[in-house]
Design an enzyme around this catalytic site. Structure first.
Site, short mmCIF file in Angstrom:
data_model
loop_
_atom_site.label_atom_id
_atom_site.label_comp_id
_atom_site.label_asym_id
_atom_site.label_seq_id
_atom_site.Cartn_x
_atom_site.Cartn_y
_atom_site.Cartn_z
N LYS A 188 43.04 62.99 80.56
CA LYS A 188 44.41 63.30 81.01
C LYS A 188 45.33 63.11 79.80
O LYS A 188 45.03 62.30 78.93
CB LYS A 188 44.84 62.33 82.11
CG LYS A 188 44.13 62.51 83.43
CD LYS A 188 44.83 63.55 84.29
CE LYS A 188 44.09 63.83 85.59
NZ LYS A 188 44.11 62.68 86.49
N HIS A 237 50.80 60.80 77.38
CA HIS A 237 52.15 61.35 77.19
C HIS A 237 53.21 60.27 77.00
O HIS A 237 52.90 59.07 77.02
CB HIS A 237 52.51 62.31 78.32
CG HIS A 237 52.42 61.69 79.68
ND1 HIS A 237 53.31 60.75 80.12
CD2 HIS A 237 51.53 61.87 80.69
CE1 HIS A 237 52.99 60.39 81.35
NE2 HIS A 237 51.91 61.05 81.72
N HIS A 242 53.33 57.05 78.86
CA HIS A 242 52.41 55.96 78.55
C HIS A 242 52.93 55.02 77.48
O HIS A 242 52.35 53.97 77.24
CB HIS A 242 51.06 56.52 78.09
CG HIS A 242 50.30 57.19 79.18
ND1 HIS A 242 50.09 58.54 79.21
CD2 HIS A 242 49.74 56.70 80.30
CE1 HIS A 242 49.41 58.86 80.29
NE2 HIS A 242 49.18 57.76 80.98
N1 ARG Z 1 44.88 54.05 84.74
C1 ARG Z 1 46.00 53.70 85.55
C2 ARG Z 1 47.07 54.77 85.44
O1 ARG Z 1 47.14 55.48 84.47
C3 ARG Z 1 46.62 52.39 85.16
C4 ARG Z 1 45.69 51.22 85.27
C5 ARG Z 1 46.43 49.96 85.50
N2 ARG Z 1 45.60 48.80 85.51
C6 ARG Z 1 44.93 48.29 86.55
N3 ARG Z 1 44.20 47.24 86.38
N4 ARG Z 1 45.01 48.86 87.74
O2 ARG Z 1 47.86 54.90 86.36
#
Ligand code: ARG
Length: 572
Positions: free
Chosen positions: A127, A130, A133
């Protein structure tokens, strides 16, 4: 270094009966207007205990403490005791301490090496990485740095989003319409286009969805071909993320993302069942959280596949068992507040006492001046492009200001300042606030910006260079503080003195913007001092003293920038 607040509390305590020293400590204020002194003590609260009018009490206290050499002057004004500390002694204390500690000034051993996990960035593979982030990435990196300074043993984790049914879709799409070279050349854009293509085609041919599900199951079962493809997608994505992390100077101790927990979940599903916390709703397993005013949390779908929260439960326990954390910090957008509320509630219901040591540190949205982004409509702004854009713009500005400068030097400064500008801007506001990304604001060399602070640091470096090694060596060995008592010198010294407390507060509140604001204040105070006074004067003693304060200011600005994960170029 003498702790002035504590010293004052020690002096006041014997003057007032019925109030503990620590209570007094908490009541000491630092007036915004320096005419009211460096410290003030309000006596309203004491009226009840002492049965006297507050101004009378203040008068008594002022009388009682005014002769201590730590003060230049102590005044009673209405209900306040206003204290003016002895500037010369203060300058001597603060400046010699900062100069001696240099890059260690602001550090402490508060943490006693206890392990603190900071999880940040955690993008989803395949993904776009961007502009949205940037928040978790930069706020998290700074919080990690702050905890380093506070003496904790910091473990940096990137909880990559590298698991889930979308990878079944991606594999199906790649097999049907993909090609290797495109992925290698431009992994994320290409993989994303497969994903979009999959959805277009699946609208026409729903059997594709079944195929994707079956493929994901194969992946979950660790079948070779699917696993290899997934691994390859992950590696290619990570290469792209790493380019950005390198630009930002960000590192990790672990990239254990969601997939890492794929084989660790059954234990908790069983545990939830055994503890009677799980309900079966038509094949879907869930935990009801009505008692806590939260919607139910789905643990497994009817086909047995797990969910995001299931992996977070496994991850938390794994982290406790592996690192025995003192704190486990998640720097994740406030859009996920509900997720984290449910998750922490479940951990508590499971009886994990350490659940209270897990902290979700949320932050608001970033949007662009020309409307918000939309990944779905393809309106994304890649973080890498933003960083490169900032470097390009900075390069232009520097070239304009320094025609004929060495191109290599320009390049290095352009990177430090351009990237730093974006980072600084990101860390300027309270994290919870939404903000609009604006180029004009980010790259302004005059406002309360990264370039402004870096420029101030470079100015201090230039003064130090011009002073010459001899004078610098003398300043480090000792100086006459009587030259450092002017209004602007004193104002700067106070800010330098506060720096360690600022770092501590920023850590306690998980709020790097407290550091950002403080170093802006220091930069402004330094520039005021620079404009008000001549530094490299003929009188040698005066010059040495003033170079000492410049050395101190330079150290603190540099350490402050370091806490924000920014570079501090010596020339700009
Ligand atoms: N990958 C997730 C996102 O982009 C964020 C992860 C956050 N961390 C966690 N331990 N849930 O939305």
């Amino acid at each position: 270094m003498l702790n002035y607040e504590e010293k004052i509390a020690d002096l006041i305590a014997p003057q007032v009966e019925g109030l503990e020293r620590d209570e007094i400590l908490g009541m000491i204020e630092t007036p915004a207007d320096s005419k009211m002194g460096d410290y003030a003590f309000p006596c309203f609260k004491l009226a009840k205990v002492l049965r006297k009018a507050p101004p009378l009490i203040a008068k008594g206290i002022a009388e009682g403490i005014k002769d201590d050499p730590v003060f230049e002057k102590v005044e009673q004004v209405n209900a306040y005791v206003n204290m003016f500390i002895s500037r010369e002694e203060f300058a001597s204390e603060v400046i010699s301490e900062v100069v001696a500690k240099d890059e260690d000034f602001g550090k402490s051993d508060l943490g006693a090496e206890r392990p603190v996990i900071v999880e940040y960035s955690s993008p989803n593979i395949a993904k776009p990485f961007h502009i949205g982030h940037i928040r978790s990435t930069v706020i998290g990196a700074s919080i990690a740095k702050i905890y380093d300074y506070l003496g904790f043993k910091v473990i940096r984790i990137n909880h990559l989003g590298d698991y889930g049914t979308q990878f079944g879709k991606m594999i199906v799409a790649y097999r049907r319409w993909g090609n290797r070279e495109d992925v290698v050349r431009e992994p994320i854009k290409t993989l994303l286009s497969y994903y979009t293509k999959f959805h277009e085609e699946a609208d026409k041919d729903p059997s594709l969805e079944d195929e994707a599900r079956a493929t994901f199951t194969k992946l979950e079962n660790g079948e070779k071909e699917e696993t290899e493809l997934w691994q390859w997608f992950r590696d290619e994505s990570l290469k792209e993320f790493s380019r950005v992390y390198d630009m930002l100077g960000i590192t990790y101790d672990s990239y254990a993302g969601e997939s890492f927990y794929s084989d660790k979940m059954p234990r908790f599903i069983k545990e939830l069942e055994e503890k009677g916390l799980m309900e079966d709703d038509d094949g879907v397993k869930l935990v009801r959280l009505d008692d806590y005013n939260l919607p139910p949390a789905l643990i497994t779908k009817s086909d047995g596949s797990t969910l995001y929260i299931t992996r977070d439960i496994a991850a938390a326990v794994y982290r406790k068992e592996t690192y025995d954390f003192y704190k486990n910090i998640y720097v994740v957008a406030s859009q996920q507040n509900l997720h984290f509320q449910q998750w922490i509630q479940i951990l508590e219901m499971m009886g994990y006492e350490w659940a209270r040591d897990c902290v979700h540190v949320p932050f608001g949205l970033v949007s662009l001046e020309d409307g918000t982004m939309s990944t779905r409509e393809g309106r994304v702004v890649f973080l890498e492009d933003v960083l490169n854009g900032a470097v390009d713009k900075t390069r232009e500005i520097i070239k304009e200001k320094n025609p004929g400068a060495d191109p290599e030097a320009i390049e290095e400064v352009a990177k430090a300042v351009g990237i730093g500008a974006v980072v600084f801007n990101e860390l300027s506001n309270y994290r919870i606030k939404d903000y609009v990304f604006s180029w004009d604001h980010v790259l302004n060399f005059e406002g309360e910006t990264g370039p402004y602070v870096q420029y101030t640091h470079a100015r201090a470096c230039s003064i130090i260079r011009n002073a010459g090694e001899d004078v610098v060596a003398k300043a480090k060995a000792g100086f006459d503080a009587k030259y450092l008592t002017s209004e602007s010198a004193h104002a700067l010294e106070k800010l330098l003195y506060e720096f360690p407390a600022v770092v501590k507060e920023a850590g306690e509140k998980y709020e790097p913007s407290i550091v950002t604001r403080h170093i802006v204040d220091i930069a402004q105070a330094f520039n005021k001092f620079y404009h008000d006074e001549h530094i490299l004067v003929d009188n040698e003693d005066e010059k040495v003293a003033k170079v000492a304060i410049v050395l101190a200011a330079r150290s603190v600005i540099r350490n402050g920038l370091d806490l924000l994960c920014m570079k501090a170029p010596e020339k700009m």
